[in-house]
Design a protein around this motif. Structure first.
Motif, PDB file in Angstrom:
ATOM      1  N   LEU A 106       0.962  72.691  51.577  1.00 37.99           N
ATOM      2  CA  LEU A 106      -0.182  71.802  51.381  1.00 37.99           C
ATOM      3  C   LEU A 106      -0.787  71.527  52.744  1.00 37.99           C
ATOM      4  O   LEU A 106      -0.058  71.305  53.719  1.00 37.99           O
ATOM      5  N   CYS A 107      -2.103  71.538  52.815  1.00 45.23           N
ATOM      6  CA  CYS A 107      -2.802  71.280  54.074  1.00 45.23           C
ATOM      7  C   CYS A 107      -3.804  70.150  53.869  1.00 45.23           C
ATOM      8  O   CYS A 107      -4.590  70.177  52.922  1.00 45.23           O
ATOM      9  N   ASN A 108      -3.770  69.165  54.735  1.00 43.77           N
ATOM     10  CA  ASN A 108      -4.673  68.016  54.672  1.00 43.77           C
ATOM     11  C   ASN A 108      -5.979  68.369  55.388  1.00 43.77           C
ATOM     12  O   ASN A 108      -6.006  68.495  56.600  1.00 43.77           O
ATOM     13  N   PRO A 109      -7.095  68.516  54.653  1.00 45.68           N
ATOM     14  CA  PRO A 109      -8.347  68.927  55.278  1.00 45.68           C
ATOM     15  C   PRO A 109      -9.005  67.845  56.123  1.00 45.68           C
ATOM     16  O   PRO A 109      -9.966  68.121  56.829  1.00 45.68           O
ATOM     17  N   LEU A 110      -8.505  66.620  56.085  1.00 51.23           N
ATOM     18  CA  LEU A 110      -9.102  65.540  56.871  1.00 51.23           C
ATOM     19  C   LEU A 110      -8.555  65.475  58.285  1.00 51.23           C
ATOM     20  O   LEU A 110      -9.071  64.757  59.118  1.00 51.23           O
ATOM     21  N   ILE A 111      -7.509  66.229  58.562  1.00 49.89           N
ATOM     22  CA  ILE A 111      -6.908  66.256  59.902  1.00 49.89           C
ATOM     23  C   ILE A 111      -7.409  67.505  60.622  1.00 49.89           C
ATOM     24  O   ILE A 111      -7.447  68.587  60.058  1.00 49.89           O
ATOM     25  N   GLY A 112      -7.763  67.362  61.861  1.00 45.44           N
ATOM     26  CA  GLY A 112      -8.160  68.508  62.666  1.00 45.44           C
ATOM     27  C   GLY A 112      -9.569  69.002  62.396  1.00 45.44           C
ATOM     28  O   GLY A 112      -9.850  70.183  62.558  1.00 45.44           O
ATOM     29  N   ILE A 113     -10.472  68.099  61.998  1.00 48.05           N
ATOM     30  CA  ILE A 113     -11.861  68.514  61.773  1.00 48.05           C
ATOM     31  C   ILE A 113     -12.510  68.810  63.113  1.00 48.05           C
ATOM     32  O   ILE A 113     -12.455  68.011  64.037  1.00 48.05           O
ATOM     33  N   GLY A 114     -13.118  69.969  63.212  1.00 42.71           N
ATOM     34  CA  GLY A 114     -13.752  70.382  64.454  1.00 42.71           C
ATOM     35  C   GLY A 114     -15.250  70.544  64.300  1.00 42.71           C
ATOM     36  O   GLY A 114     -15.869  69.987  63.391  1.00 42.71           O
ATOM     37  N   ALA A 115     -15.822  71.335  65.164  1.00 44.85           N
ATOM     38  CA  ALA A 115     -17.260  71.569  65.163  1.00 44.85           C
ATOM     39  C   ALA A 115     -17.702  72.191  63.847  1.00 44.85           C
ATOM     40  O   ALA A 115     -17.011  73.015  63.268  1.00 44.85           O
ATOM     41  N   GLY A 116     -18.839  71.766  63.359  1.00 45.27           N
ATOM     42  CA  GLY A 116     -19.392  72.321  62.134  1.00 45.27           C
ATOM     43  C   GLY A 116     -18.659  71.859  60.885  1.00 45.27           C
ATOM     44  O   GLY A 116     -18.831  72.435  59.818  1.00 45.27           O
ATOM     45  N   GLY A 117     -17.822  70.825  61.012  1.00 44.57           N
ATOM     46  CA  GLY A 117     -17.112  70.299  59.860  1.00 44.57           C
ATOM     47  C   GLY A 117     -15.913  71.137  59.440  1.00 44.57           C
ATOM     48  O   GLY A 117     -15.258  70.847  58.457  1.00 44.57           O
ATOM     49  N   LYS A 118     -15.609  72.207  60.169  1.00 47.04           N
ATOM     50  CA  LYS A 118     -14.443  73.039  59.851  1.00 47.04           C
ATOM     51  C   LYS A 118     -13.174  72.336  60.309  1.00 47.04           C
ATOM     52  O   LYS A 118     -13.173  71.589  61.268  1.00 47.04           O
ATOM     53  N   ASN A 119     -12.098  72.572  59.589  1.00 44.51           N
ATOM     54  CA  ASN A 119     -10.806  72.034  59.987  1.00 44.51           C
ATOM     55  C   ASN A 119      -9.792  73.166  60.020  1.00 44.51           C
ATOM     56  O   ASN A 119     -10.090  74.286  59.608  1.00 44.51           O
ATOM     57  N   SER A 120      -8.606  72.875  60.479  1.00 42.54           N
ATOM     58  CA  SER A 120      -7.611  73.949  60.643  1.00 42.54           C
ATOM     59  C   SER A 120      -7.203  74.546  59.311  1.00 42.54           C
ATOM     60  O   SER A 120      -6.740  75.680  59.272  1.00 42.54           O
ATOM     61  N   CYS A 121      -7.354  73.840  58.203  1.00 39.81           N
ATOM     62  CA  CYS A 121      -7.048  74.406  56.883  1.00 39.81           C
ATOM     63  C   CYS A 121      -8.010  75.569  56.561  1.00 39.81           C
ATOM     64  O   CYS A 121      -7.637  76.498  55.853  1.00 39.81           O
ATOM     65  N   ASP A 122      -9.230  75.514  57.080  1.00 41.07           N
ATOM     66  CA  ASP A 122     -10.215  76.559  56.833  1.00 41.07           C
ATOM     67  C   ASP A 122      -9.874  77.865  57.552  1.00 41.07           C
ATOM     68  O   ASP A 122     -10.443  78.906  57.256  1.00 41.07           O
ATOM     69  N   TYR A 123      -8.955  77.811  58.520  1.00 43.07           N
ATOM     70  CA  TYR A 123      -8.622  78.997  59.306  1.00 43.07           C
ATOM     71  C   TYR A 123      -7.309  79.626  58.891  1.00 43.07           C
ATOM     72  O   TYR A 123      -6.810  80.530  59.546  1.00 43.07           O
TER      73      TYR A 123
END
Length: 125
Positions: A106-123
């Motif tokens: 499980l990955c929390n998308p609210l942690i690690g939000i970076g530029a452009g609204g991307k977060n580490s879950c998106d990678y």
């Protein structure tokens, strides 16, 4: 006066902890019985499922679900299985997803939000 302050602080601590991201693992199929592994923290980001876990009680965020993990306690990997939303039950059966794949992370998308609204879950790959 001091008693009221203590009660107010205790109540606010209870409210804050209830809203924390949570992913508690159980060996049972219904999030009951003894806790297998407990995860509950304001900065809870990626939670890998132990191989003996069969259900997870989740709350506090719109978790992203993945079918892979780099290692126990590591990063999410693999395919995106979906996202927790308002219709998702609090108790997830990790072996019985709609896609037939096991939830391993499980990955929390609210942690690690970076530029452009991307977060580490998106990678995750």
């Amino acid at each position: 006066m001091q008693y009221n302050l203590i009660l107010a602080l205790a109540a606010s601590v209870g409210l804050v902890s209830a809203a924390l991201p949570k992913a508690n693992e159980y060996k049972s199929l219904d999030c009951s019985g003894d806790l297998n592994f407990g995860h509950n923290a304001f900065d809870l980001h990626m939670v890998t499922m132990d191989d003996s876990t069969h259900s997870v009680y989740q709350a506090g965020t719109a978790w992203y679900l993945f079918d892979g993990k780099a290692s126990d306690g590591g990063r999410c990997t693999g395919n995106f299985l979906g996202q927790v939303n308002a219709d998702t039950p609090a108790c997830l059966l990790v072996d019985r997803t709609s896609t037939g794949q096991r939830i391993r992370c499980l990955c929390n998308p609210l942690i690690g939000i970076g530029a452009g609204g991307k977060n580490s879950c998106d990678y995750v790959s």
